[in-house]
Write a protein that holds these residues in place. Structure first.
Motif, PDB file in Angstrom:
ATOM      1  N   THR A 193      -3.448   2.294  -3.838  1.00  0.00           N
ATOM      2  CA  THR A 193      -4.429   3.771  -3.989  1.00  0.00           C
ATOM      3  C   THR A 193      -3.940   4.266  -2.650  1.00  0.00           C
ATOM      4  O   THR A 193      -3.177   3.905  -1.703  1.00  0.00           O
ATOM      5  CB  THR A 193      -5.757   3.232  -3.899  1.00  0.00           C
ATOM      6  OG1 THR A 193      -6.102   2.917  -2.524  1.00  0.00           O
ATOM      7  CG2 THR A 193      -6.036   2.328  -4.977  1.00  0.00           C
ATOM      8  N   SER A 194      -4.783   5.224  -2.282  1.00  0.00           N
ATOM      9  CA  SER A 194      -4.508   6.241  -1.069  1.00  0.00           C
ATOM     10  C   SER A 194      -4.965   5.588   0.007  1.00  0.00           C
ATOM     11  O   SER A 194      -4.671   5.923   1.449  1.00  0.00           O
ATOM     12  CB  SER A 194      -5.069   7.648  -1.144  1.00  0.00           C
ATOM     13  OG  SER A 194      -6.612   7.494  -1.398  1.00  0.00           O
ATOM     14  N   ASP A 195      -5.482   4.372   0.024  1.00  0.00           N
ATOM     15  CA  ASP A 195      -5.868   3.352   1.221  1.00  0.00           C
ATOM     16  C   ASP A 195      -4.759   2.742   1.525  1.00  0.00           C
ATOM     17  O   ASP A 195      -4.773   2.162   2.626  1.00  0.00           O
ATOM     18  CB  ASP A 195      -7.127   2.531   0.908  1.00  0.00           C
ATOM     19  CG  ASP A 195      -8.308   3.071   0.621  1.00  0.00           C
ATOM     20  OD1 ASP A 195      -8.587   4.036   1.138  1.00  0.00           O
ATOM     21  OD2 ASP A 195      -9.341   2.554  -0.236  1.00  0.00           O
ATOM     22  N   GLU A 198       0.225   7.019   1.484  1.00  0.00           N
ATOM     23  CA  GLU A 198      -0.296   8.628   1.721  1.00  0.00           C
ATOM     24  C   GLU A 198      -0.232   9.279   0.167  1.00  0.00           C
ATOM     25  O   GLU A 198       0.199   8.758  -0.963  1.00  0.00           O
ATOM     26  CB  GLU A 198       0.944   9.456   2.261  1.00  0.00           C
ATOM     27  CG  GLU A 198       0.932   9.054   3.731  1.00  0.00           C
ATOM     28  CD  GLU A 198       2.077   9.865   4.526  1.00  0.00           C
ATOM     29  OE1 GLU A 198       3.029  10.561   3.819  1.00  0.00           O
ATOM     30  OE2 GLU A 198       1.984   9.969   5.695  1.00  0.00           O
ATOM     31  N   ARG A 199      -1.403  10.158   0.017  1.00  0.00           N
ATOM     32  CA  ARG A 199      -1.624  10.798  -1.273  1.00  0.00           C
ATOM     33  C   ARG A 199      -0.253  11.401  -1.637  1.00  0.00           C
ATOM     34  O   ARG A 199      -0.013  11.539  -3.059  1.00  0.00           O
ATOM     35  CB  ARG A 199      -2.741  11.802  -1.225  1.00  0.00           C
ATOM     36  CG  ARG A 199      -3.952  11.257  -0.976  1.00  0.00           C
ATOM     37  CD  ARG A 199      -5.212  12.269  -0.909  1.00  0.00           C
ATOM     38  NE  ARG A 199      -6.160  11.860  -0.352  1.00  0.00           N
ATOM     39  CZ  ARG A 199      -7.091  11.003  -1.255  1.00  0.00           C
ATOM     40  NH1 ARG A 199      -6.917  11.259  -2.735  1.00  0.00           N
ATOM     41  NH2 ARG A 199      -8.366  10.631  -0.628  1.00  0.00           N
ATOM     42  N   ALA A 203       1.565  11.031  -5.276  1.00  0.00           N
ATOM     43  CA  ALA A 203       1.551  11.976  -6.156  1.00  0.00           C
ATOM     44  C   ALA A 203       3.268  12.199  -6.574  1.00  0.00           C
ATOM     45  O   ALA A 203       3.405  12.393  -7.962  1.00  0.00           O
ATOM     46  CB  ALA A 203       1.134  13.361  -5.562  1.00  0.00           C
ATOM     47  N   ASN A 256      -0.570  18.269   5.703  1.00  0.00           N
ATOM     48  CA  ASN A 256      -1.494  17.321   5.547  1.00  0.00           C
ATOM     49  C   ASN A 256      -1.215  16.408   4.241  1.00  0.00           C
ATOM     50  O   ASN A 256      -1.309  16.820   3.314  1.00  0.00           O
ATOM     51  CB  ASN A 256      -3.012  17.815   5.257  1.00  0.00           C
ATOM     52  CG  ASN A 256      -3.905  16.558   5.342  1.00  0.00           C
ATOM     53  OD1 ASN A 256      -3.824  15.671   5.157  1.00  0.00           O
ATOM     54  ND2 ASN A 256      -5.247  17.133   5.136  1.00  0.00           N
ATOM     55  N   MET A 258      -2.075  13.580   3.336  1.00  0.00           N
ATOM     56  CA  MET A 258      -3.513  13.058   2.710  1.00  0.00           C
ATOM     57  C   MET A 258      -4.602  13.887   2.131  1.00  0.00           C
ATOM     58  O   MET A 258      -5.540  13.434   1.779  1.00  0.00           O
ATOM     59  CB  MET A 258      -4.054  11.989   3.832  1.00  0.00           C
ATOM     60  CG  MET A 258      -3.413  10.784   4.147  1.00  0.00           C
ATOM     61  SD  MET A 258      -3.184   9.618   2.838  1.00  0.00           S
ATOM     62  CE  MET A 258      -4.813   8.979   2.820  1.00  0.00           C
ATOM     63  N   SER A 259      -4.113  15.199   2.082  1.00  0.00           N
ATOM     64  CA  SER A 259      -5.006  16.258   1.262  1.00  0.00           C
ATOM     65  C   SER A 259      -5.421  15.808   0.079  1.00  0.00           C
ATOM     66  O   SER A 259      -4.143  15.440  -0.869  1.00  0.00           O
ATOM     67  CB  SER A 259      -4.639  17.559   1.705  1.00  0.00           C
ATOM     68  OG  SER A 259      -5.572  18.531   0.945  1.00  0.00           O
ATOM     69  N   GLU A 260      -6.344  16.235  -0.444  1.00  0.00           N
ATOM     70  CA  GLU A 260      -6.593  16.004  -1.774  1.00  0.00           C
ATOM     71  C   GLU A 260      -6.029  17.076  -2.804  1.00  0.00           C
ATOM     72  O   GLU A 260      -5.807  16.963  -3.949  1.00  0.00           O
ATOM     73  CB  GLU A 260      -8.187  16.016  -2.263  1.00  0.00           C
ATOM     74  CG  GLU A 260      -8.797  14.606  -1.763  1.00  0.00           C
ATOM     75  CD  GLU A 260     -10.421  14.664  -2.410  1.00  0.00           C
ATOM     76  OE1 GLU A 260     -10.791  15.406  -2.931  1.00  0.00           O
ATOM     77  OE2 GLU A 260     -11.040  13.706  -1.668  1.00  0.00           O
ATOM     78  N   ASP A 261      -5.626  18.369  -2.137  1.00  0.00           N
ATOM     79  CA  ASP A 261      -5.016  19.344  -2.549  1.00  0.00           C
ATOM     80  C   ASP A 261      -3.741  19.524  -1.846  1.00  0.00           C
ATOM     81  O   ASP A 261      -3.566  19.996  -0.844  1.00  0.00           O
ATOM     82  CB  ASP A 261      -5.878  20.600  -2.540  1.00  0.00           C
ATOM     83  CG  ASP A 261      -5.215  22.145  -3.213  1.00  0.00           C
ATOM     84  OD1 ASP A 261      -4.010  21.693  -3.581  1.00  0.00           O
ATOM     85  OD2 ASP A 261      -5.450  23.137  -2.928  1.00  0.00           O
ATOM     86  N   LEU A 262      -2.803  19.234  -2.713  1.00  0.00           N
ATOM     87  CA  LEU A 262      -1.248  19.058  -1.992  1.00  0.00           C
ATOM     88  C   LEU A 262      -0.337  20.292  -2.345  1.00  0.00           C
ATOM     89  O   LEU A 262       0.667  20.321  -1.901  1.00  0.00           O
ATOM     90  CB  LEU A 262      -0.479  17.626  -2.653  1.00  0.00           C
ATOM     91  CG  LEU A 262      -1.018  16.491  -2.266  1.00  0.00           C
ATOM     92  CD1 LEU A 262      -0.466  15.273  -2.892  1.00  0.00           C
ATOM     93  CD2 LEU A 262      -1.065  16.143  -0.509  1.00  0.00           C
TER      94      LEU A 262
END
Length: 336
Positions: A193-195, A198-199, A203, A256, A258-262
């Protein structure tokens, strides 16, 4: 301090690039699959050489990185230290899929040798023809003038893009990232996961699962088309000069991962680092040399690329530039 507190030097070798700049380390390992030796070198004000494909070993578990795009070497303060390190670590492995052209002499002996009168093409533009930072464009032209004053033949000329490097990178890097995530999940016995990562990494891997094998092969073909166009371009020159980065070093949070919006990532990368990855696709050596600083005191690296196997020529040119425009005394306020 610019370059340390609010402005990251970009990519994962960033912290080591800053340690070199701050004189904590004379050299620091980095790998370059799309620019990650040259980008932090530019943003940190140090020297960074991406070697020819297969110059330095990447095994024993892999025959190549990112489909041949990635190669390891170092960031360094001096040209000499980079050359000495390449002498120490270059060479084929028993399992090498292919080998780099052999050097004419030790790389360390190239530093200080006369590079001769070179044919140097240059551009102060993005390969996408987008506008770049005016201080960077002016710095490229200043370096082109410096090179002409050293006796080199300099002309404004840039290679055409036979395909979109960003699209190639998305597919090739995505596929390799998906495999890395799969192997890590097998090792730890659970879904990452993102833990954990990185997101942006997740992705990239997830998007790759939507592709099929033909998409990957199509990206390899596009990379070959880019390589072929570069080979044709270099029939008319020895060296190609361009800005390593087309914008000043980014501020923390501007990229960023780790942003939820990449959605902001691709436009930022296109504006910031559009010209580095084509030489990963072609396998050619390319270096970032710290020859300019903007009015805010931020370093602006200049990228020089040569034909396959021509690290020796790049080291000779870098040594010449280091003599006439030295950078070792441009120390940051926080320095070991």
């Amino acid at each position: 301090m610019p370059g340390i507190s609010t402005i990251p030097p970009a990519a994962r070798p960033a912290a080591l690039g800053l340690r070199s700049r701050a004189r904590i380390l004379p050299v620091a390992h980095a790998s370059d699959g799309g620019g990650s030796i040259r980008i932090p070198a530019s943003a940190s004000g140090v020297f960074g050489m991406k070697p020819t494909r297969a110059r330095n070993p990447c095994g024993p578990d892999r025959g190549e990185g990112w489909g041949g795009f990635s190669v390891g070497h170092v960031l360094s303060i001096s040209v000499r230290d980079s050359a000495v390190m390449m002498d120490a670590i270059h060479g084929a492995e028993p399992s090498s899929l292919y080998v780099a052209p052999p050097p004419e002499r030790p790389f360390s002996q190239e530093v200080g040798r006369d590079p001769g009168h070179l044919r140097i093409s240059f551009t102060d533009k993005s390969p996408y023809s987008d506008a770049i930072d005016p201080e960077i464009a002016a710095a490229v032209r200043d370096v082109a003038k410096l090179l002409a004053g050293l006796g080199h033949h300099v002309e404004e000329r840039a290679p055409p893009l036979a395909a979109d490097p960003a699209a190639v990178m998305t597919t090739i890097v995505g596929g390799n990232t998906a495999l890395t995530i799969r192997l890590l999940e097998q090792r730890v016995g659970r879904t990452l996961t993102s833990d954990d990562v990185e997101r942006l990494t997740l992705a990239s891997a997830q998007n790759a699962t939507k592709m099929n094998p033909a998409d990957y092969v199509a990206a390899q073909l596009a990379a070959f088309q880019i390589s072929r166009a570069l080979a044709t371009f270099f029939e008319g020159c020895d060296i190609f000069l361009s800005p390593t980065l087309c914008a000043p070093p980014l501020r923390l949070g501007e990229l960023n991962t780790m942003s939820e919006d990449l959605g902001h990532i691709a436009p930022v990368l296109r504006r910031y680092m559009p010209g580095t990855s084509m030489f990963n696709m072609s396998g050619q050596p390319a270096m970032s040399v710290p020859l300019a600083w903007n009015k805010a005191g931020l370093p602006l690296g200049m990228m020089f690329a040569a034909k396959l196997g021509e690290e020796g020529l790049l080291f000779r040119l870098a040594g010449q530039l280091e003599q006439v425009r030295p950078w070792k005394d441009r120390r940051p306020p926080v320095c070991a």
